[in-house]
Write a protein that holds these residues in place. Structure first.
Motif, PDB file in Angstrom:
ATOM      1  N   ALA A 267      32.311  30.640  28.555  1.00  0.00           N
ATOM      2  CA  ALA A 267      32.481  30.625  27.100  1.00  0.00           C
ATOM      3  C   ALA A 267      33.522  31.654  26.668  1.00  0.00           C
ATOM      4  N   VAL A 268      33.532  32.809  27.332  1.00  0.00           N
ATOM      5  CA  VAL A 268      34.488  33.863  27.005  1.00  0.00           C
ATOM      6  C   VAL A 268      35.911  33.391  27.288  1.00  0.00           C
ATOM      7  N   LEU A 269      36.088  32.643  28.394  1.00  0.00           N
ATOM      8  CA  LEU A 269      37.426  32.189  28.792  1.00  0.00           C
ATOM      9  C   LEU A 269      37.854  30.885  28.125  1.00  0.00           C
ATOM     10  N   ALA A 270      36.942  30.200  27.470  1.00  0.00           N
ATOM     11  CA  ALA A 270      37.234  28.871  26.921  1.00  0.00           C
ATOM     12  C   ALA A 270      38.466  28.832  26.020  1.00  0.00           C
ATOM     13  N   PRO A 271      38.737  29.856  25.190  1.00  0.00           N
ATOM     14  CA  PRO A 271      39.921  29.763  24.311  1.00  0.00           C
ATOM     15  C   PRO A 271      41.248  29.988  25.026  1.00  0.00           C
ATOM     16  N   TYR A 272      41.227  30.396  26.299  1.00  0.00           N
ATOM     17  CA  TYR A 272      42.451  30.842  26.963  1.00  0.00           C
ATOM     18  C   TYR A 272      43.033  29.763  27.869  1.00  0.00           C
ATOM     19  N   ASP A 273      44.347  29.882  28.092  1.00  0.00           N
ATOM     20  CA  ASP A 273      45.078  28.926  28.933  1.00  0.00           C
ATOM     21  C   ASP A 273      45.457  29.505  30.293  1.00  0.00           C
ATOM     22  N   VAL A 274      45.720  30.815  30.338  1.00  0.00           N
ATOM     23  CA  VAL A 274      46.288  31.453  31.527  1.00  0.00           C
ATOM     24  C   VAL A 274      45.555  32.766  31.786  1.00  0.00           C
ATOM     25  N   LEU A 275      45.289  33.046  33.070  1.00  0.00           N
ATOM     26  CA  LEU A 275      44.800  34.353  33.493  1.00  0.00           C
ATOM     27  C   LEU A 275      45.961  35.122  34.098  1.00  0.00           C
ATOM     28  N   LEU A 276      46.178  36.344  33.611  1.00  0.00           N
ATOM     29  CA  LEU A 276      47.115  37.262  34.248  1.00  0.00           C
ATOM     30  C   LEU A 276      46.308  38.246  35.076  1.00  0.00           C
ATOM     31  N   PHE A 277      46.643  38.332  36.370  1.00  0.00           N
ATOM     32  CA  PHE A 277      45.892  39.179  37.298  1.00  0.00           C
ATOM     33  C   PHE A 277      46.892  40.074  38.034  1.00  0.00           C
ATOM     34  N   GLU A 282      42.921  44.232  46.079  1.00  0.00           N
ATOM     35  CA  GLU A 282      41.630  43.576  45.905  1.00  0.00           C
ATOM     36  C   GLU A 282      41.078  43.181  47.264  1.00  0.00           C
ATOM     37  N   GLY A 283      39.753  43.086  47.336  1.00  0.00           N
ATOM     38  CA  GLY A 283      39.142  42.545  48.534  1.00  0.00           C
ATOM     39  C   GLY A 283      39.124  41.024  48.516  1.00  0.00           C
ATOM     40  N   PHE A 284      38.812  40.465  47.345  1.00  0.00           N
ATOM     41  CA  PHE A 284      38.756  39.009  47.222  1.00  0.00           C
ATOM     42  C   PHE A 284      39.411  38.529  45.926  1.00  0.00           C
ATOM     43  N   GLY A 285      39.210  39.242  44.821  1.00  0.00           N
ATOM     44  CA  GLY A 285      39.767  38.800  43.546  1.00  0.00           C
ATOM     45  C   GLY A 285      38.935  37.690  42.934  1.00  0.00           C
ATOM     46  N   LEU A 286      37.621  37.915  42.833  1.00  0.00           N
ATOM     47  CA  LEU A 286      36.682  36.870  42.432  1.00  0.00           C
ATOM     48  C   LEU A 286      37.021  36.253  41.079  1.00  0.00           C
ATOM     49  N   VAL A 287      37.459  37.068  40.135  1.00  0.00           N
ATOM     50  CA  VAL A 287      37.702  36.543  38.787  1.00  0.00           C
ATOM     51  C   VAL A 287      38.820  35.501  38.787  1.00  0.00           C
ATOM     52  N   VAL A 288      39.716  35.540  39.757  1.00  0.00           N
ATOM     53  CA  VAL A 288      40.767  34.514  39.858  1.00  0.00           C
ATOM     54  C   VAL A 288      40.127  33.141  40.060  1.00  0.00           C
ATOM     55  N   TYR A 289      39.170  33.046  40.964  1.00  0.00           N
ATOM     56  CA  TYR A 289      38.521  31.775  41.264  1.00  0.00           C
ATOM     57  C   TYR A 289      37.620  31.335  40.111  1.00  0.00           C
ATOM     58  N   GLU A 290      36.974  32.313  39.472  1.00  0.00           N
ATOM     59  CA  GLU A 290      36.141  31.989  38.318  1.00  0.00           C
ATOM     60  C   GLU A 290      37.000  31.447  37.175  1.00  0.00           C
ATOM     61  N   ALA A 291      38.165  32.059  36.955  1.00  0.00           N
ATOM     62  CA  ALA A 291      39.058  31.574  35.904  1.00  0.00           C
ATOM     63  C   ALA A 291      39.579  30.179  36.237  1.00  0.00           C
ATOM     64  N   MET A 292      39.921  29.926  37.501  1.00  0.00           N
ATOM     65  CA  MET A 292      40.385  28.588  37.893  1.00  0.00           C
ATOM     66  C   MET A 292      39.281  27.563  37.673  1.00  0.00           C
ATOM     67  N   ALA A 293      38.031  27.946  37.987  1.00  0.00           N
ATOM     68  CA  ALA A 293      36.916  27.028  37.757  1.00  0.00           C
ATOM     69  C   ALA A 293      36.753  26.721  36.274  1.00  0.00           C
ATOM     70  N   CYS A 294      37.137  27.683  35.428  1.00  0.00           N
ATOM     71  CA  CYS A 294      37.054  27.494  33.973  1.00  0.00           C
ATOM     72  C   CYS A 294      38.285  26.804  33.405  1.00  0.00           C
ATOM     73  N   GLY A 295      39.219  26.401  34.274  1.00  0.00           N
ATOM     74  CA  GLY A 295      40.357  25.601  33.840  1.00  0.00           C
ATOM     75  C   GLY A 295      41.608  26.365  33.483  1.00  0.00           C
ATOM     76  N   LEU A 296      41.685  27.649  33.818  1.00  0.00           N
ATOM     77  CA  LEU A 296      42.873  28.426  33.499  1.00  0.00           C
ATOM     78  C   LEU A 296      43.886  28.354  34.632  1.00  0.00           C
ATOM     79  N   ALA A 297      45.171  28.374  34.275  1.00  0.00           N
ATOM     80  CA  ALA A 297      46.219  28.616  35.265  1.00  0.00           C
ATOM     81  C   ALA A 297      46.257  30.115  35.545  1.00  0.00           C
ATOM     82  N   VAL A 298      46.750  30.496  36.719  1.00  0.00           N
ATOM     83  CA  VAL A 298      46.705  31.897  37.133  1.00  0.00           C
ATOM     84  C   VAL A 298      48.089  32.400  37.508  1.00  0.00           C
ATOM     85  N   VAL A 299      48.452  33.563  36.965  1.00  0.00           N
ATOM     86  CA  VAL A 299      49.596  34.344  37.414  1.00  0.00           C
ATOM     87  C   VAL A 299      49.031  35.604  38.052  1.00  0.00           C
TER      88      VAL A 299
END
Length: 382
Positions: A267-277, A282-299
Motif C-alpha cells: 500500500a505504501v508503494l502503490a502510488p510510485y512508479d520507480v524505486l531508486l536504490f 548490501e547482502g541481498f537488497g530485499l526491498v528491491v525484490y519487494e518493490a518489483m513484486a509491487c510493480g515498480l521499475a528499479v534503478v
C-alpha cells in the motif's frame, strides 16, 4: 525438524536481518517444524545492555550460555554471523548441525566503508578499528570457520568466505532471502500514463551507505522535471533531516515517511512508479525484490548482491556505485521512455515471484536435511 535461529538485533519483521530471521522462523513453523529465535529481545535487561555495542559484544556469550542448556533439543542451530563462535569453539556439536548465516558479509561492508573514508565521503571515529573494524570482524570470521555449514545471500559473500576466511567450498552455499507470498499475488500494475509525472520511491534508512550521492542527482532531476515526485520511505529520521539536503523550492514535491509497517509496504508503494536504490553495499537488497513484486521499475547500484540474481535492462537498470550522473541518466531514461519503464515493471514483477518465502524455506530445509545426513553418516560424503 527442530531449528533454533539467532540474530544480533531486537527481533522485528520491519528491519533487514531481523526481518529475514523473523520470516525464516515463521515459515518453518508454518510448515510444521519447531522453530525458536534468540535475539537481543531475550537478553537480561540492565543499564549497560541499553548500549547496542555492549549488547553485540555480549551476545555471542549469551548465545553460548543458552545453547549449553538447550542445544540437544534442536537438530539445527542457525546463527547469524558472529553469534555462534563462542559455542562452536568450546562445546561438542556432534548431534546438531551448526550453521553460520551471513546477511551481508561484514568484511565487505568494512571495505566499502573504508573506501568512502579514504575518498573523504565519510569520517571514522577512533573507536571504529577497535570493534566494528577489528574485533567484530574476527568474531565473524571465527563463526564461519568453525561452523558445519555457511549460508550466504550472494555469490560475492560466498567467494569471500572461501578465499579469505578459509571456508571449504563444499560447506558454503548461496541462498537468497524471500518476500512474503502475498506480495507475489498482487494484481498487475497498469502502465503509467505518458502524460503523468513519475513518482520515485527511495526506501530505507536515510544514511550515507543507503543514500550517498542520491541528493546530488535528485536535486538536478527535480529541478529539470517539474512533474517528478519523490518519496523517502522508512528513513528512520525526521523530514527536517531529509529535506535539508534539497533545495527549498523542491520541498513541496518531496514526501518523507519515517517508518512503515512491513505488512503495509504494498500500500505504501502503490502510488510510485520507480524505486531508486543507491546503496553502497548490501547482502541481498530485499526491498528491491519487494518493490518489483509491487510493480515498480528499479534503478539500483550495480552491487554483487543484486547481480547474483538480476539482469541489467531486463529486471533492473544498474548504475555504477557512487555515480550521481548515472542515476540522473537512468531516471531520465525512464521519464522519456515509457516502453522501457513498462518492460522493467513487467519483467521485474515476474522475477520477484520466484523469491517467495515458502519456496526459499523449502530449499533451506532440503539443504539442512542433506547436511544433517552427511554429518550423522560421514560415509555419505565419500
Amino acid at each position: 525438524m527442530r531449528i533454533l535461529f539467532s540474530i544480533h538485533h531486537h527481533l522485528t519483521p520491519n528491519l533487514g536481518a531481523p526481518g529475514v530471521t523473523f520470516q525464516l522462523a515463521k515459515h518453518f513453523a508454518e510448515r510444521g517444524d519447531h522453530s525458536k529465535v534468540l535475539s537481543f529481545t531475550d537478553m537480561p535487561k540492565g543499564r549497560l545492555l541499553r548500549s547496542e555495542v555492549f549488547q553485540q559484544v555480549r551476545f555471542p556469550w549469551y548465545v553460548a550460555r543458552e545453547l549449553s542448556k538447550v542445544a540437544s533439543d534442536f537438530d539445527v542451530i542457525d546463527c547469524s554471523s558472529g553469534d555462534g563462535w563462542v559455542y562452536q569453539t568450546i562445546r561438542s556439536r556432534k548431534n546438531v548441525l551448526m550453521v553460520a548465516r551471513s546477511h551481508g558479509m561484514e568484511h565487505l561492508v568494512d571495505v566499502a566503508f573504508r573506501r568512502e573514508v579514504a575518498h573523504g565521503n565519510q569520517t571514522s571515529s577512533w573507536k571504529y578499528p577497535i570493534y566494528h573494524g577489528g574485533y567484530r570482524l574476527w568474531e565473524v570470521a571465527q563463526s564461519f570457520k568453525t561452523a558445519d555449514l555457511s549460508v550466504h545471500p550472494n555469490d560475492a559473500d560466498r567467494r569471500f568466505a572461501i578465499e579469505h576466511l578459509g571456508v571449504q567450498p563444499e560447506n558454503a552455499v548461496v541462498l537468497p532471502s524471500g518476500i512474503p507470498d502475498q506480495f507475489t499475488r498482487l494484481p498487475a500494475r497498469l502502465p503509467s500514463s505518458e502524460q503523468s509525472g513519475l513518482k520515485l520511491a527511495v526506501v530505507g534508512s536515510y544514511t550515507h551507505r543507503k543514500i550517498n550521492v542520491a541528493p546530488q542527482a535528485l536535486n538536478k532531476i527535480l529541478s529539470a522535471y517539474p512533474d517528478l515526485r519523490v518519496g523517502f520511505l522508512g528513513t528512520g529520521v525526521s523530514s527536517e533531516v531529509v529535506l535539508k539536503d534539497y533545495g527549498p523550492e523542491l520541498h513541496s514535491r518531496i514526501s518523507v515517511e519515517t517508518n512503515y509497517s512491513h505488512a503495509n509496504l504494498p500500500a505504501v508503494l502503490a502510488p510510485y512508479d520507480v524505486l531508486l536504490f543507491p546503496s553502497l553495499s548490501e547482502g541481498f537488497g530485499l526491498v528491491v525484490y519487494e518493490a518489483m513484486a509491487c510493480g515498480l521499475a528499479v534503478v539500483a547500484t550495480e552491487l554483487d548482491a543484486l547481480r547474483t540474481y538480476l539482469r541489467h535492462e531486463h529486471d533492473v537498470l544498474f548504475v555504477p556505485i557512487g555515480c550521481a550522473s548515472a542515476i540522473e541518466n537512468a531516471i531520465v531514461r525512464l521519464i522519456c521512455d515509457r516502453a522501457l519503464l513498462t518492460c522493467l515493471q513487467r519483467n521485474g514483477n515476474e522475477t520477484a515471484r520466484r523469491f517467495t518465502w515458502s519456496s526459499i524455506v523449502e530449499k533451506t530445509a532440503a539443504i539442512y536435511e542433506d547436511r544433517m545426513a552427511r554429518k550423522h553418516h560421514p560415509s555419505k560424503n565419500r
